[in-house]
Design an enzyme around this catalytic site. Structure first.
Site, PDB file in Angstrom:
ATOM      1  N   LEU A  33       0.818  -1.215   0.000  1.00 25.15           N
ATOM      2  CA  LEU A  33       0.000   0.000   0.000  1.00 25.15           C
ATOM      3  C   LEU A  33       0.851   1.265   0.000  1.00 25.15           C
ATOM      4  O   LEU A  33       1.681   1.458   0.885  1.00 25.15           O
ATOM      5  CB  LEU A  33      -0.933  -0.003   1.226  1.00 25.15           C
ATOM      6  N   ASP A  34       0.620   2.099  -0.979  1.00 23.63           N
ATOM      7  CA  ASP A  34       1.326   3.377  -1.095  1.00 23.63           C
ATOM      8  C   ASP A  34       2.837   3.200  -1.239  1.00 23.63           C
ATOM      9  O   ASP A  34       3.617   4.105  -0.955  1.00 23.63           O
ATOM     10  CB  ASP A  34       1.016   4.293   0.107  1.00 23.63           C
TER      11      ASP A  34
END
Lengths: 275, 275, 275, 275
Positions: free
Chosen positions: D218-219
């Site tokens: 994530l990210d």
């Protein structure tokens, strides 16, 4: 004269402060105020003409302010600082040059290095350089030696100009909001060691530097100033370090300028900076 | 309620203003003031809680201020604007989008184009588009037709969103400090026609855009906002135009935002912008 | 080894150049090329492993390039420079510091001042300082004295680090594209004297600095580097000057860095900079 | 025609590639190459005149390149994209406007929303809007419905224009380096939820936005573009969100522009972007 006020917010504070000044015939040259409505906190900075009884004025101001008010009334004067450095010359040299030409806004009392690399440049400018090596010493011993040197020189602030040792809670607590550090990343990204290496590995397109007060949470103290520069895929770690030095130097200079002109308030681990 | 004050500076103005507010029990939510010490001019912007008698308050304020004081007390309200455009879509579309989603801070009453290129996009958003062609017309005739359309719609400001006609002194004087233009250069560099061509030829390393009030000195009106972006030798004129559109759009949006929130003062052909 | 090539563009140039290198077994460490399609001009910069016969390689390269080709083949070496300054210390000091710590990418041979203000700082770093006053002298006399000093020191470039005298065409022509100046505005805005005063009067929201080669059109020479910073209505002229010094220093440093690494081409009064 | 090459680096690659082009009489309009010396990896992008046998040329190129070479030869063409959004209009509207005026460099095939908020704006531009609600559905069910819609429209890329759902590994793996997201912080600072709230709490002086490819960390996917803007103590979280929207829009637009012009390579979780 510079007057700094921090207190709980309430209706009529500006009127009370400026009214008192008008009553006493003190001319306000400039006045900045800010209310943090979430924290319900009021901040003001006044630059006024000189006034003979500074402590008395402080006391009078307190009578028209909430009981929790922090009021500092001080003649404008140059701060005294001690600079701590390790081996990198760029931030220290910038400070020494400004100090030499009297544009730093503070007077460098001495430089403490944990290596002797920067002794020569200090001597050129006639600034005392004290070597306090950390080698083969406990942190406790190292810091007590630092402290012994620091005690010999007057100091409003300690400036860590690329000082590559982590200071203990005990040491930091002796100088609350009086130690300024330049960190070579755009905090909170890349806290800790080797930020440029981390930045390179992550493939960021911007790098930065952060000047902040030192607290006991590593790289978590109140941020005074941040600036950034664009980078791209062609930057090696060395290129980032080289480009980063320019921004570190600029960020520390700006932060010190704000600090030495009494433009920085701290609360809730954040700063209010009246530029 | 927004209160704007501009007058000659003297000791005690802030006390006088904030004192009056305190006396009337009006809570100041935020207050910004600035003194131009060279011009000896005082500026203040107050955001306060609503108050029933706005004109009365203005009159009372004038009694405690120098006689030359310009005081505007107005309920917070959305401005009404007319947009003038030619063929380029980027600034107009940005305004239409914000208007549609009610984040412009103003209401677009109509769009006037001297070409019909942008009629379609206006219709999509249900905004009246009026074609006023300049072809085969004297400037006088063209502007009297513009004026006839403008009179049909309420308007606090005229926004020139890449409107490529130069307006006559007579027209401009009918809207003093009420016409905002976006110029596609970092003024005062490259005033006049084809700024990107000029910039390309000069080999600059930065290009910019300027939002300003229109006066009768072409591209010489008070500057509200400027922004720039780096360019380099690889940029053709087309590349500069393309990159420039992004910055034009951003600069105009920022300037309008400041204007529509009553944050802009004008004096001596300059602006004070309380961001 | 650094190889710079500038010539008319035609199909196959990159193949010809890289083919010759491959044939001779010279490893290309990095190669940058650019074609100005409007001017039909080709530029290339190659960094290669060292090669014993640099002049021979240049001659061979010319055989595979158009007849107008300008080819420079040179071992990587530190440039030699002479710095000219007047009274302001910030640009000169920055150069002296980098020179002292061997990160300038060039060696400062001497500093020439038309005032003696900066003699002291030069002496601290062991750099010869030569006072050549302009007072009570014709420009011709002043420049012949400058020239006499310059002849005594080897020099690839003259760097005008806030040297506040305008040089004559005769002088400038003796150093074509070998004189670098830092101008304290975002050229072409505010060319000539007192740019900050002009900027202040115009009410700009951004100020900048420009490093450029000196030609005989005042402030019109090829631009190497430009940077800007935001300002606002609160900036007095003094504030602009103060903020401007920081950007002047940074822009000159960047321009010199590019120049000393052989990354700058000039043509049509513009530069190609391979960063 | 655009040719993208990525392979192990070795001496003579540029000569081999440009030699082959010269031999076949294909004119190179522009050529960019880059060698990551640490990773020993070579990247090149060529824009050439059209050529009748694109696949054949790719095969021929492979014969002169290392065996691991990734070669893409494709006629210049507009990409096809599907946009996913939730409720915020600013990024989507910017894409729709550019798409409408044919300056996006891609064709929006449809918009998928997990709320119906943005249906109206899509309809104005004649773009199919498909509502796929996530309410009362397992992620698996939600994503299978997304997938069903996606399959109906041709797509080179999925663009997450403030799409506020986290996609599962299974979904992401179906579109390797084909999903672009705009994250509203300067990654890696403030990954995860509510970045502006985090930024406000930390008291940063700069905020930013990041466009990146979506991976299953994530990210943490490869960053394509980042930009920042200065903030200060007066910014509330709302002010940051408002200012941030402008930069999010600009960053996503820039990233898509680079992507749609085939200027982005990915390796080692980083990007090479030939601007």
């Amino acid at each position: 004269m510079i007057i700094l006020i921090q207190c709980k917010d309430k209706v009529g504070l500006v009127a009370a402060i400026s009214g008192l000044m008008a009553k006493k015939g003190i001319n306000i040259i400039s006045m900045r105020e800010y209310v943090d409505t979430e924290a319900n906190r009021f901040f003001a900075r006044l630059a006024t003409e000189q006034y003979t009884d500074a402590p008395g004025l402080g006391a009078e101001l307190r009578t028209v302010l909430p009981v929790d008010a922090i009021v500092e009334v001080s003649p404008e004067h140059e701060k005294k600082i001690i600079v701590l450095a390790t081996k990198e010359y760029h931030c220290l040299s910038d400070i020494l040059i400004r100090n030499h030409f009297k544009t730093l806004g503070a007077q460098v009392q001495c430089v403490i290095g944990n290596h002797d690399t920067l002794e020569d440049i200090c001597k050129k400018f006639g600034i005392p350089f004290l070597l306090v090596s950390h080698v083969n010493k406990s942190k406790e011993k190292f810091e007590s030696e630092l402290m012994a040197v620091i005690k010999q020189y007057p100091h409003d602030y300690l400036v860590l100009a690329k000082f590559m040792r982590i200071l203990s809670p005990k040491f930091v607590e002796a100088f609350p909001m009086r130690i300024v550090n330049i960190h070579h990343s755009f905090l909170p990204a890349f806290a800790g060691a080797q930020p440029y290496k981390q930045a390179h590995q992550r493939g960021v397109k911007i790098i930065g530097a952060t000047a902040h007060f030192v607290t006991n949470d590593l790289d978590e103290g109140p941020i005074i100033e941040q600036q950034v520069i664009p980078v791209n895929h062609t930057y090696t770690i060395s290129d980032m370090i080289k480009a980063g030095k320019e921004i570190e130097k600029a960020v520390l200079a700006k932060a010190l300028n704000m600090l030495f002109e009494d433009r920085v308030f701290v609360y809730n681990n954040k700063t209010v900076v009246f530029e």
